[in-house]
Design a protein around this motif. Structure first.
Motif, short mmCIF file in Angstrom:
data_model
loop_
_atom_site.label_atom_id
_atom_site.label_comp_id
_atom_site.label_asym_id
_atom_site.label_seq_id
_atom_site.Cartn_x
_atom_site.Cartn_y
_atom_site.Cartn_z
N GLY A 51 0.79 -1.23 0.00
CA GLY A 51 0.00 0.00 0.00
C GLY A 51 0.82 1.28 0.00
O GLY A 51 0.27 2.37 -0.06
N ARG A 53 3.00 4.32 -1.35
CA ARG A 53 2.93 5.04 -2.62
C ARG A 53 4.19 5.88 -2.83
O ARG A 53 4.83 6.30 -1.88
CB ARG A 53 1.69 5.92 -2.64
N GLU A 58 1.50 6.97 -6.89
CA GLU A 58 1.29 5.66 -7.49
C GLU A 58 1.74 4.57 -6.53
O GLU A 58 2.73 4.72 -5.81
CB GLU A 58 2.06 5.56 -8.81
N ALA A 59 1.02 3.47 -6.54
CA ALA A 59 1.34 2.36 -5.64
C ALA A 59 2.69 1.75 -6.02
O ALA A 59 2.98 1.58 -7.21
CB ALA A 59 0.24 1.30 -5.70
#
Length: 176
Positions: A51, A53, A58-59
């Protein structure tokens, strides 16, 4: 050719050792330094958490496989892992310098690293078995002087400096 040989011999007089401090027991981050062998370590970025980022939002992909390139590996004269005891570190690093004093050699130990990286523990240490490089060096030095004085009837003079450079200021740690 002779100059190159002399330069190579002089370069051999400098050894660079790395002592890897054990991680604190409450450390929860990923491992970023790995001892590869007795003379090298590898650095790698910590693995991202599920999770997490990046700066664009963006992940980040979670990949358990870490590919190391040659630029991630660093070589030293010798690497001492987190389980190294003070006595072994002293015997491999400082003891040869102290014994070299009696052969007319000079010696320097330069401890470098960020705050809380283990420099003081390595140099000063604690009591008894956890004594650091400095007390062990002085013990070896004065025991050797006593033995040489008894055999040869010689007087010795010893100069020792113990300096700290902190925030671009030099402090004499024996003047306190």
């Amino acid at each position: 050719a002779a100059a190159a040989t002399a330069a190579a011999a002089a370069a051999m007089n400098i050894n660079v050792f790395l002592r890897v401090r054990p991680l604190p027991q409450d450390y929860t981050g990923g491992r970023t330094l790995t001892v590869m062998d007795e003379g090298s370590v590898a650095l790698c970025a910590p693995l991202p958490e599920v999770g997490q980022r990046d700066y664009k939002g963006e992940a980040l992909a979670v990949n358990d496989k870490v590919e190391l390139s040659e630029q991630d590996k660093y070589k030293f004269s010798q690497v001492f892992g987190p389980d190294t005891v003070q006595a072994d570190l002293y015997k491999a690093t400082a003891e040869p310098l102290v014994k070299g004093l009696f052969e007319g050699q000079n010696g320097l130990i330069f401890a470098y690293g960020p705050t809380n990286s283990g420099k003081t523990f390595t140099i000063q240490g604690g009591k008894d078995e956890s004594a650091g490089i400095l007390p062990r060096s002085l013990t070896t030095l004065f025991e050797s002087l006593a033995a040489n004085t008894e055999q040869a009837g010689v007087d010795w003079t010893v100069w020792v400096t113990y300096m700290e450079i902190y925030n671009e200021n030099v402090y004499d740690l024996l003047d306190q």
